[in-house]
Design a protein around this motif. Structure first.
Motif, PDB file in Angstrom:
ATOM      1  N   THR A 184      -5.711  -6.514 -23.042  1.00 14.00           N
ATOM      2  CA  THR A 184      -6.292  -7.724 -23.629  1.00 14.00           C
ATOM      3  C   THR A 184      -7.711  -7.527 -24.157  1.00 14.00           C
ATOM      4  OG1 THR A 184      -7.185  -8.455 -21.502  1.00 14.00           O
ATOM      5  CG2 THR A 184      -4.918  -9.121 -22.041  1.00 14.00           C
ATOM      6  N   GLY A 185      -8.400  -6.484 -23.696  1.00 13.23           N
ATOM      7  CA  GLY A 185      -9.799  -6.295 -24.042  1.00 13.23           C
ATOM      8  C   GLY A 185     -10.741  -7.164 -23.215  1.00 13.23           C
ATOM      9  N   ALA A 186     -10.234  -7.791 -22.185  1.00 12.13           N
ATOM     10  CA  ALA A 186     -11.062  -8.668 -21.354  1.00 12.13           C
ATOM     11  C   ALA A 186     -12.059  -7.851 -20.527  1.00 12.13           C
ATOM     12  CB  ALA A 186     -10.188  -9.507 -20.430  1.00 12.13           C
ATOM     13  N   LEU A 187     -13.260  -8.419 -20.342  1.00  8.48           N
ATOM     14  CA  LEU A 187     -14.299  -7.806 -19.533  1.00  8.48           C
ATOM     15  C   LEU A 187     -14.488  -8.613 -18.252  1.00  8.48           C
ATOM     16  CD1 LEU A 187     -17.025  -7.235 -22.295  1.00  8.48           C
ATOM     17  CD2 LEU A 187     -15.307  -5.594 -21.509  1.00  8.48           C
ATOM     18  N   THR A 188     -14.531  -7.928 -17.114  1.00 10.79           N
ATOM     19  CA  THR A 188     -14.790  -8.592 -15.835  1.00 10.79           C
ATOM     20  C   THR A 188     -15.716  -7.706 -15.003  1.00 10.79           C
ATOM     21  OG1 THR A 188     -12.797  -7.605 -14.857  1.00 10.79           O
ATOM     22  CG2 THR A 188     -12.569  -9.802 -15.807  1.00 10.79           C
ATOM     23  N   ASN A 189     -16.203  -8.281 -13.905  1.00 13.00           N
ATOM     24  CA  ASN A 189     -17.015  -7.539 -12.936  1.00 13.00           C
ATOM     25  C   ASN A 189     -18.223  -6.878 -13.597  1.00 13.00           C
ATOM     26  OD1 ASN A 189     -17.810  -6.473 -10.451  1.00 13.00           O
ATOM     27  ND2 ASN A 189     -16.499  -4.659 -10.659  1.00 13.00           N
ATOM     28  N   ARG A 190     -19.006  -7.678 -14.301  1.00  3.49           N
ATOM     29  CA  ARG A 190     -20.220  -7.160 -14.953  1.00  3.49           C
ATOM     30  C   ARG A 190     -21.222  -6.708 -13.900  1.00  3.49           C
ATOM     31  NH1 ARG A 190     -23.563 -10.641 -19.515  1.00  3.49           N
ATOM     32  NH2 ARG A 190     -25.017  -8.988 -20.181  1.00  3.49           N
ATOM     33  N   ARG A 191     -21.820  -5.536 -14.117  1.00  4.28           N
ATOM     34  CA  ARG A 191     -22.743  -4.978 -13.139  1.00  4.28           C
ATOM     35  C   ARG A 191     -23.666  -3.969 -13.828  1.00  4.28           C
ATOM     36  NH1 ARG A 191     -17.644  -3.135 -13.151  1.00  4.28           N
ATOM     37  NH2 ARG A 191     -17.220  -0.894 -13.037  1.00  4.28           N
ATOM     38  N   ILE A 192     -24.740  -3.592 -13.144  1.00  4.48           N
ATOM     39  CA  ILE A 192     -25.629  -2.543 -13.620  1.00  4.48           C
ATOM     40  C   ILE A 192     -25.134  -1.214 -13.047  1.00  4.48           C
ATOM     41  CG2 ILE A 192     -27.982  -1.625 -13.626  1.00  4.48           C
ATOM     42  CD1 ILE A 192     -27.644  -4.158 -15.275  1.00  4.48           C
ATOM     43  N   ALA A 193     -24.754  -0.307 -13.938  1.00  2.53           N
ATOM     44  CA  ALA A 193     -24.327   1.015 -13.472  1.00  2.53           C
ATOM     45  C   ALA A 193     -25.526   1.823 -12.999  1.00  2.53           C
ATOM     46  CB  ALA A 193     -23.593   1.759 -14.585  1.00  2.53           C
ATOM     47  N   PHE A 194     -26.595   1.833 -13.816  1.00  5.80           N
ATOM     48  CA  PHE A 194     -27.832   2.505 -13.423  1.00  5.80           C
ATOM     49  C   PHE A 194     -28.938   2.115 -14.392  1.00  5.80           C
ATOM     50  CE2 PHE A 194     -25.585   5.341 -16.251  1.00  5.80           C
ATOM     51  CZ  PHE A 194     -26.552   5.871 -17.097  1.00  5.80           C
ATOM     52  N   GLY A 195     -30.168   2.278 -13.936  1.00  5.94           N
ATOM     53  CA  GLY A 195     -31.326   1.990 -14.758  1.00  5.94           C
ATOM     54  C   GLY A 195     -31.914   3.263 -15.346  1.00  5.94           C
ATOM     55  N   ILE A 196     -32.700   3.090 -16.414  1.00  4.86           N
ATOM     56  CA  ILE A 196     -33.377   4.205 -17.070  1.00  4.86           C
ATOM     57  C   ILE A 196     -34.877   4.079 -16.789  1.00  4.86           C
ATOM     58  CG2 ILE A 196     -33.867   5.341 -19.262  1.00  4.86           C
ATOM     59  CD1 ILE A 196     -30.933   5.506 -18.523  1.00  4.86           C
TER      60      ILE A 196
END
Length: 306
Positions: A184-196
Motif C-alpha cells: 500500500t505504501g503506508a508509513l507507520t511507526n515513525r521514529r528517529i533512526a539516528f542523529g547527525i
C-alpha cells in the motif's frame, strides 16, 4: 578484481561542468549513463560513461528531482508540477500539479520505492519554515500527501526487504525511519533512526548499499559518509574538495562506482577560489561497496512522435 582498501580512494570530477545546485543522481543500468539535475539552473544532465557524451535538457523551471520510468523516459518534479520528459527530444507532458499549497514552495528530492511509486518532497524557497510536505505519486497519477510540517525534504531510501523507509528533513539533523508497507505504501511507526552531529554538517541526499547501510551527503561537511542505521554509527567517509555535498548514488557496470553531486550555491569568491570544483559531479570508481539498481516509476507515458 582486487578490492581497494576501503575509503582510500579519492573522488574525482567526472567532467568539466559545474552546477549551481547539483542534485539527485540516478544511474540508468539500461543505458550505462548517469542522470542528475541542477535545481537552480533548471537543467537535467545525462552523462554516457562509455562515450563521454554529456547531454542536457533545459526545463525553464526549478527541477527538484527526476526518476526513471519503466519505458526509459523521465518523470521530473518541476517547481510544483510533475511532468513526463521525453529523454531524447526533451518534449514534456504534464501529469499533475500540486494545489492548495502555500506560496513560495518548490519540489526538492524524490525517489521511487520498490513498488514503483514516486516519493517527492517540497520545501519553502526561504528554507526556514516547516511548511513543506512529502508526497507519494502512484501509477494512477494520484499524488497524495504523506507527511507535513517539513522544512527541507531530502534523502529517501528503502531497505532491501522493502519494509523500512528512511527519510531526511535536513534541518532536523536526523535520519527518520518508518515501517513501510510495500503493498500500500503506508508509513507507520515513525521514529528517529539516528542523529547527525553538528560537526558532520547537515544531512542532505542519501542512498543505500547492498548491505543496507546508508550513504549520506553532508551539506557543509565536505564528505559523503556511510552510516549503520541500526546502530547510528558512522562507518567511514569519502572526503571531498567541496563543502556543499548534496547527494549520491551507486552506478557503473557492477554498481560499485559511487557518484556524488555538489553545489556552488551561495559561495563567495573567496570560497570558490578555495573550492574550484564546487558544483562538480564526482565519482569514486570501484568504491569497495555496491548499490542496488534504481527503482523505476511503474507507469509508461505515451508521447506523440517527437
Amino acid at each position: 578484481m582486487k578490492q581497494p582498501e576501503l575509503f582510500s580512494q579519492k573522488p574525482k570530477p567526472v567532467l568539466a561542468h559545474r552546477c549551481e545546485l547539483g542534485e539527485g543522481p540516478v544511474w540508468d543500468n539500461h543505458t550505462g549513463s548517469l542522470i542528475w539535475v541542477d535545481i537552480l539552473g533548471g537543467t537535467i544532465h545525462e552523462f554516457d560513461v562509455a562515450t563521454g557524451k554529456h547531454h542536457h535538457i533545459k526545463t525553464q523551471a526549478l527541477v527538484g528531482a527526476v526518476a526513471l520510468c519503466t519505458n526509459g523516459h523521465l518523470l521530473a518534479a518541476l517547481d510544483t508540477r510533475l511532468e513526463w520528459i521525453h529523454r531524447d527530444s526533451g518534449k514534456r507532458k504534464l501529469l499533475t500539479a500540486l494545489e492548495h499549497i502555500p506560496d513560495g514552495i518548490r519540489f526538492n528530492d524524490g525517489k521511487c520505492d520498490p513498488a514503483g511509486r514516486f516519493w517527492i518532497g517540497t520545501m519553502p524557497l526561504s528554507e526556514d519554515r516547516p511548511i513543506g510536505a512529502l508526497y507519494c505519486l502512484g501509477p494512477d497519477g494520484d499524488c497524495k500527501e504523506q507527511l507535513r510540517g517539513i522544512t527541507i525534504s531530502n534523502g529517501l531510501a528503502w531497505n532491501a526487504a522493502g519494509t523500512t523507509m528512511y527519510y531526511i528533513d535536513t534541518p532536523t539533523r536526523a535520519v527518520q525511519a518508518f515501517d513501510f508497507h510495500p503493498e500500500t505504501g503506508a508509513l507507520t511507526n515513525r521514529r528517529i533512526a539516528f542523529g547527525i552531529p553538528e560537526s558532520e554538517g547537515f544531512p542532505d541526499g542519501m542512498t543505500i548499499d547492498s548491505e543496507d547501510k546508508l550513504w549520506i551527503a553532508h551539506w557543509g561537511g565536505w564528505q559523503v559518509a556511510r552510516w549503520d542505521p541500526e546502530t547510528g554509527r558512522k562507518l567511514g567517509a569519502f572526503p571531498l574538495p567541496a563543502a556543499q555535498i548534496t547527494s549520491c548514488s551507486f552506478g557503473g557496470p557492477e554498481g560499485e562506482d559511487l557518484y556524488i553531486t555538489s553545489a556552488s550555491k551561495g559561495l563567495t569568491l573567496g570560497e570558490l577560489e578555495k573550492q574550484p570544483l564546487a558544483g562538480s559531479l564526482f565519482v569514486v570508481k570501484n568504491s569497495g561497496f555496491r548499490g542496488r539498481p534504481a527503482n523505476r516509476f511503474a507507469f509508461e507515458p505515451k508521447f506523440d512522435t517527437p
